[in-house]
Design a protein around this motif. Structure first.
Motif, PDB file in Angstrom:
ATOM      1  N   SER A 133       0.837  -1.203   0.000  1.00 27.36           N
ATOM      2  CA  SER A 133       0.000   0.000   0.000  1.00 27.36           C
ATOM      3  C   SER A 133       0.871   1.250   0.000  1.00 27.36           C
ATOM      4  O   SER A 133       0.497   2.277  -0.581  1.00 27.36           O
ATOM      5  CB  SER A 133      -0.942   0.002   1.202  1.00 27.36           C
TER       6      SER A 133
ATOM      7  N   ASP B 146      -5.933   2.152   1.563  1.00 29.86           N
ATOM      8  CA  ASP B 146      -6.638   1.494   2.674  1.00 29.86           C
ATOM      9  C   ASP B 146      -7.750   2.433   3.126  1.00 29.86           C
ATOM     10  O   ASP B 146      -7.585   3.239   4.028  1.00 29.86           O
ATOM     11  CB  ASP B 146      -5.677   1.201   3.842  1.00 29.86           C
TER      12      ASP B 146
ATOM     13  N   THR C 125      -4.196  -4.204   5.042  1.00 30.49           N
ATOM     14  CA  THR C 125      -5.184  -4.134   3.971  1.00 30.49           C
ATOM     15  C   THR C 125      -6.092  -5.357   4.071  1.00 30.49           C
ATOM     16  O   THR C 125      -5.617  -6.473   4.260  1.00 30.49           O
ATOM     17  CB  THR C 125      -4.477  -4.090   2.599  1.00 30.49           C
TER      18      THR C 125
ATOM     19  N   ASP D  85      -4.250  -2.784  -5.523  1.00 27.85           N
ATOM     20  CA  ASP D  85      -3.518  -3.082  -4.285  1.00 27.85           C
ATOM     21  C   ASP D  85      -4.242  -4.253  -3.617  1.00 27.85           C
ATOM     22  O   ASP D  85      -5.473  -4.273  -3.558  1.00 27.85           O
ATOM     23  CB  ASP D  85      -3.523  -1.853  -3.364  1.00 27.85           C
ATOM     24  N   THR D  86      -3.473  -5.237  -3.153  1.00 30.40           N
ATOM     25  CA  THR D  86      -4.110  -6.430  -2.576  1.00 30.40           C
ATOM     26  C   THR D  86      -3.685  -6.609  -1.110  1.00 30.40           C
ATOM     27  O   THR D  86      -2.664  -6.077  -0.699  1.00 30.40           O
ATOM     28  CB  THR D  86      -3.695  -7.703  -3.355  1.00 30.40           C
TER      29      THR D  86
HETATM   30 MG   LIG Z   1      -1.629  -2.939   2.234  1.00 31.99          MG
END
Ligand SMILES: [Mg+2]
Ligand SMILES: Nc1nc2c(ncn2[C@@H]2O[C@H](COP(=O)(O)OP(=O)(O)OP(=O)(O)O)[C@@H](O)[C@H]2O)c(=O)[nH]1
Length: 597
Positions: free
Chosen positions: A20, A44, A55, A78-79
């Motif tokens: 992130s 986030d 996250t 973003d994971t």
């Molecule tokens: Mg993250």
């Protein structure tokens, strides 16, 4: 839009390796987010993610990138890195062509590095390997770059190094993307096929789907068909992620965006379904494997009248958390509720908290369990998920519980502590071997129940955060299982019942009784707290009564008045005792969920 100018990729890594934060720098360099709006881990967006610093949800965002005169549209996803949210990663993989694989320069390759990289390779994604946190004094950039190159089978020169904190190397990384990650190859003039990779419920506008358009295109106002469910909707609004929803009016092949569908029934929308235009005949996209829940717990509304509210909330919530499964269940003590399946105990905890925050529900949750089987003496085989379903020993031939193959990655210094921790479970250690001269892999087989609750956290704490675990199912094995019940003021509290191996049940019973004593608010009468195995009491504590000083305001020695008041209090206590009902607050339930040694 010409697909040659689109690049879709995600960032994958082990938890906390800086995905992130790297996304923050990419958003800055591409001027996607205004500087005054920028904050750490911008993607986030959920409060819960910010509070916990992790996250939980995948988050797509669209950026513009100029390479000289050439303009590119980049869709980044973003994971989450935590294994309990792995379904978010696997769904995101099908929406992109490339992946940035991030490795923390102080930690090296960890369990989720390996499993996420393997998933990306299986999906045929182009991987750009990146070492992050090179600004830290303890960074071992050189060693870890070599380790990563060896693991992926790529030349060392291929490994990028960045600091997502200072921004060092981020520009060069971004510049590699257009040349390395392939552009999408959809059929622009074919009938629409869009893959739903995520969704959410908007209380005003109904179901909003997050899609990757594979073939064709879609414009605002067109009529939609969900291929698998057969439902119809209308494209009320179409747009892209900035990361907030920004309408564009249309989406074409290769693009990632959202569609407000006008669908009001959340049950008609499933992630993995294909959207096409009404009237068009297309074959559904492969979609996704259903996730297999491994941890189960039942949720009940604290107030029985809230059951319909809980049912409604769960079906809407499921749109945003496709890994959650649930079925109606009944309990004598707790009324109607739902038996829910999760990918792990963090997933369960987060779900409980999100339902409370996002839907204002006050819930009681039972302790997490795994799915076991019982083979009865009459030959019948039954599935047992909740402890109350566990049949009595007199009719059971054998119980079977799920086992897992685990792999723990650590550094040699931590190995003794890791082995000690593993030996606290019922694990059989199968193999210990060194890889890349700096990492040790410990392979073991262990009952799933022994590692689901907080094993990963304890592993972290015995290894200064270095060791990590992955696991996969290893079938079932016979187990000598019993039911442990807790009784408060003589009444069984169903939410606290558990299924445990016999040789551990008594110890756990004592531990839970002590913990409950610490966490239950005192009552006007003394409350016995007991643990029972198959009806036999194995532990007991008494929570002493709260003695309200009813005579305090009397001064002097008026003994008769004092006695009168005390008598009155005694009668009151007797009455309460006869009712014997102890209300157990939500905090107590939550406290018992955590082991917290
Ligand atoms: Mg993250
Ligand atoms: N010193 C330093 N710290 C970094 C760097 N990148 C990230 N961090 C820190 O590492 C921590 C984790 O960063 P995140 O970006 O939240 O990590 P993540 O991979 O997104 O974590 P999950 O999404 O929960 O898997 C934060 O405290 C960041 O400030 C870096 O390059 N240098």
């Amino acid at each position: 839009m010409d697909q040659k100018h689109i690049r879709n990729f995600l960032i994958i890594a082990h938890i906390d390796h800086g995905k992130s934060t790297l996304a923050d720098r990419l958003l800055e360099v591409t001027k996607t987010v205004e500087p005054r709006k920028m904050r750490e881990q911008f993607l986030d967006q959920m409060d819960l993610e910010r509070e916990r610093g992790i996250t939980i949800k995948m988050q797509p965002v669209r950026m513009k990138f100029f390479d000289g005169p050439k303009e590119y549209v980049m869709n980044l996803i973003d994971t989450p890195g935590h294994v309990d949210f792995g379904y978010e990663v696997s769904r995101s993989l099908a929406a992109v062509e490339g992946a940035i694989l991030l490795v923390d320069a102080t930690k090296g390759i960890q369990a989720q590095t390996v499993s996420n990289a393997e998933l990306a390779m299986l999906q045929g994604l182009h991987i750009i390997p990146v070492i992050n946190k090179i600004d830290l004094p303890q960074a071992r950039t050189e060693d870890i770059s070599n380790e990563l190159a060896a693991f992926l089978g790529v030349p060392r020169a291929f490994i990028a190094s960045v600091s997502a904190k200072t921004g060092e190397g981020v520009g060069q990384l971004l510049a590699r993307i257009p040349g390395e990650i392939p552009h999408p190859l959809g059929k622009e003039n074919a009938p629409l096929r869009a893959l739903i990779f995520d969704s959410r419920y908007d209380s005003y506008r109904g179901v909003v789907v997050y899609v990757r358009v594979i073939d064709g295109s879609i414009k605002k106002g067109e009529r939609l068909r969900f291929v698998a469910s057969g439902a119809h909707g209308d494209a009320l609004e179409i747009g892209v992620f900035h990361p907030e929803l920004v309408p564009t009016g249309s989406l074409g092949a290769g693009e990632i965006g959202y569609i407000v569908t006008g669908l009001k029934d959340p049950l008609l929308c499933r992630v993995g379904d294909t959207i096409t235009l009404s009237g068009g005949a297309v074959e559904a996209l492969p979609g996704y494997h259903e996730p297999q829940p491994v941890v189960f717990a039942s949720f009940f509304p604290q107030n029985a009248d809230d059951f319909p509210g809980l049912a409604d909330a769960l079906s809407k919530f499921k749109l945003n958390d496709a890994a959650l499964t649930f079925d109606v269940t009944n309990s004598d003590a707790l009324g109607r509720g739902f038996r829910c399946g999760f990918l792990g105990t963090l997933h369960m905890e987060i779900t409980l908290e999100r339902l409370r925050r996002e839907y204002g529900l006050a819930l009681v949750a039972t302790l997490p369990t795994v799915k076991v089987h019982a083979v009865l003496k009459n030959g019948k085989r039954i599935v047992v998920i909740t402890p109350k379903e566990l049949p009595g020993p007199e009719i059971v031939e054998a119980f079977y519980e799920p086992w897992a193959n685990i792999e723990i990655l650590s550094v040699p210094e931590d190995l003794p502590a890791v082995i000690r921790l593993v030996q606290e479970t019922r694990a059989q250690i199968d193999e210990i071997k060194t890889i890349a001269s700096t990492r040790v892999v410990l392979k073991a087989t262990v009952p799933l129940a022994d590692i689901i609750v907080d094993f990963a956290d304890r592993l972290k704490s015995v290894s200064r955060g270095y060791a990590s675990i992955t696991w996969e199912g290893a079938g079932e094995r016979p187990g000598d299982l019993v039911r442990l019940d807790l009784l408060v003021a003589g009444e069984e509290v169903e939410a606290f019942s558990r299924i445990l191996p016999r040789d551990r049940a008594e110890f756990e019973g004592r531990r839970m009784v002590e913990k409950l004593k610490e966490n239950l608010p005192r009552q006007l009468f003394a409350v016995p707290i007991q643990a029972a195995i198959g009806g036999r009491i194995v532990a007991r504590e008494t929570l002493s009564a709260l003695r309200k000083d009813v005579t305090g305001y009397l001064y002097g020695g008026d003994y008769t008045r004092k006695r009168k008041l005390l008598e009155k209090q005694k009668r009151g206590k007797k009455k309460l005792k006869a009712m014997g009902k102890v209300n157990i607050p939500q905090e107590t339930f939550l406290a018992l969920l955590k082991r917290g040694e």
